[in-house]
Design an enzyme around this catalytic site. Structure first.
Site, PDB file in Angstrom:
ATOM      1  CG  HIS A  99      -1.971  -1.063   1.300  1.00 17.32           C
ATOM      2  ND1 HIS A  99      -2.844  -1.484   2.280  1.00 17.32           N
ATOM      3  CD2 HIS A  99      -2.356  -1.942   0.208  1.00 17.32           C
ATOM      4  CE1 HIS A  99      -3.761  -2.350   1.940  1.00 17.32           C
ATOM      5  NE2 HIS A  99      -3.396  -2.697   0.580  1.00 17.32           N
ATOM      6  CG  PHE A 130       1.096 -10.378   4.080  1.00 14.97           C
ATOM      7  CD1 PHE A 130       1.122 -10.593   5.640  1.00 14.97           C
ATOM      8  CD2 PHE A 130       0.450 -10.948   3.162  1.00 14.97           C
ATOM      9  CE1 PHE A 130       0.957 -11.784   5.841  1.00 14.97           C
ATOM     10  CE2 PHE A 130       0.741 -12.305   3.677  1.00 14.97           C
ATOM     11  CZ  PHE A 130       0.759 -12.910   4.946  1.00 14.97           C
ATOM     12  CB  CYS A 131       0.074  -3.235   4.155  1.00 20.30           C
ATOM     13  SG  CYS A 131      -0.085  -3.078   5.991  1.00 20.30           S
ATOM     14  CB  ALA A 132       0.418  -6.250  -0.645  1.00 22.91           C
TER      15      ALA A 132
END
Ligand code: PMP
Length: 416
Positions: free
Chosen positions: A120, A365-367
């Site tokens: 992100h 995982f912030c993705a």
């Protein structure tokens, strides 16, 4: 009393400077989130603490020494990143901060091109962004970028700024992206390229001058240094022309009495207003110097052996499915995401922590776009309908050992 000009990188004590600190019996397999602190970073902080004084703001010995230490840290980190003579090295809080700074510094009207596989931090800050689909192979990434840039150029003049923003290594899969080939394609179309090296730099050298990459962002806390320091390094012209990222003391050459009468500094100070994180900078520089002095090929080879042990072990567990973007043999750093079929990932992570003293990460995982896509692909590939909607991630680095990897594999076998 030591000299103000004495070196600020600690002298070796005999211990391996790249030993990492940790707590015995707690297995850390979460390096990709935050790596443990290297001994050399802790030593650098301890050595500087008595000299701790204001940076860029005082004439006394402590202040001079602190200012010198800060600027030497900048130089050391610049060398570590292979900066060109006219590049800038700007201290930030972390990679997120560095990429946000760059996003605010791109010239007005810049088109940004990125891929859906980004963290992100490299997905969300950009204005005017074109997000390309996640490619199936590194070569496909290079082709897709070439086509996208060709199309953008057909619709704009040659001088309109374009920035390609891409990760060096995925925080979800550890897979390495072909940054040098992407840089070549970007430059062929008159574009620049920024690499999010948060996950790459701890494992492999990053060399701006040799690779042609225009900007790079890193986080100290993933590079064996304490929290709170990151770096954006790269071409000075956009950075010097941009509005200051932080406004305040240190970013100005002079302020008049009229409201808007401000002359902004150029150079790193333009974006670094306020008192900086001296200890963080010096700690990160100490790690960079130690890594530069180490045999990185050997460190990488050692990590690859451990990674192979981990991946082979996971593959041997029939209820575990690995996530991946490219082929199984694509080059990657020490990060593996996977799912345990039929088990909720958060529950597995909690159990691994409580029963086995293993720390790893679960979630997306912030993705989120990438992780969701890879979970769907893993379900298709494995033919299993019982994969959970989030994943687990094990990541390794300098302090990891075969025993750590085996503890995870044994625990996963038992968890079944
Ligand atoms: N990019 C990547 C590839 C990352 O893995 C991370 C951290 N998970 C970031 C950017 C953001 O790093 P930080 O939280 O240190 O800003």
């Amino acid at each position: 009393m030591g000299s103000v000009l004495a070196p600020v990188v600690p002298t070796p004590t005999g211990a391996d400077p790249l030993d990492v600190l940790g707590v015995p019996d707690l297995v850390n397999l979460d390096y990709a989130a935050t790596a443990p602190c290297a001994r050399v970073a802790a030593d650098a902080v301890a050595e500087l603490l008595p000299w701790y004084g204001s940076v860029h703001r005082g004439a006394g010995g402590l202040s001079q020494r602190s200012t010198l230490a800060y600027e030497r840290a900048r130089q050391t980190i610049g060398d570590f990143l292979g900066t060109r003579p006219d590049d800038e090295v700007i201290f930030t809080r972390n990679t997120t901060d560095a990429l946000n700074l760059l996003a605010r510094a791109v010239p007005a009207g810049t088109s940004v091109v990125t891929f859906g596989g980004e963290h992100h931090a490299n997905l969300l800050p950009w204005p005017n962004v074109v997000r390309l689909p996640v490619p199936a192979t590194p070569d496909a990434a290079v082709r897709a970028l070439g086509e996208a840039l060709g199309e953008l150029r057909r619709g704009s003049d040659r001088s309109a700024p374009i920035l390609v923003a891409v990760t060096g290594a995925s925080n979800v899969t550890g897979e390495c992206w072909p940054t040098e080939a992407l840089a070549t394609v970007a430059h062929r179309h008159g574009a620049r390229i920024a690499v999010d090296a948060a996950q790459l730099a701890p494992h492999l050298p990053v060399d701006l001058a040799a690779s042609g990459i225009d900007y790079v962002a890193i986080s100290g806390h993933k590079l064996y240094a304490p929290f709170g320091t990151g770096v954006l390094a790269g071409r000075a012209d956009w950075l010097d022309a941009a509005p200051p990222y932080l406004v305040g003391g240190g970013a100005t050459l002079g302020v008049g009495n009229a409201t808007h009468d401000v002359r902004w500094a150029t150079g790193p100070g333009r974006h670094e207003a306020g008192t900086p994180n001296l200890l963080g900078a010096v700690a990160l520089a100490a790690v960079c110097a130690a890594l530069d002095a180490a045999d990185r090929g050997e460190l990488y080879a050692r990590e690859q052996r451990l990674l192979a042990r981990l991946r082979d072990g996971l593959r041997a567990l029939p209820h575990v499915v690995e996530l991946r973007t490219f082929g199984a043999d694509a080059p990657r750093v020490g990060i593996v995401s996977f799912v345990v079929a039929g088990r909720d990932s958060a529950e597995v992570a909690t159990e691994l922590g409580r029963r086995y003293a293993i720390g790893l990460r679960d979630g997306l995982f912030c993705a989120h776009p990438l992780a969701r896509r890879l979970l769907t692909e893993a379900a298709d590939r494995s033919g299993r309908g019982d994969l959970p909607p989030t994943a687990l991630r094990a990541s390794i680095g300098l302090g990891s050992t075969p025993a750590h990897v085996d503890r995870l594999l044994d625990a996963l076998a038992e968890l079944r």
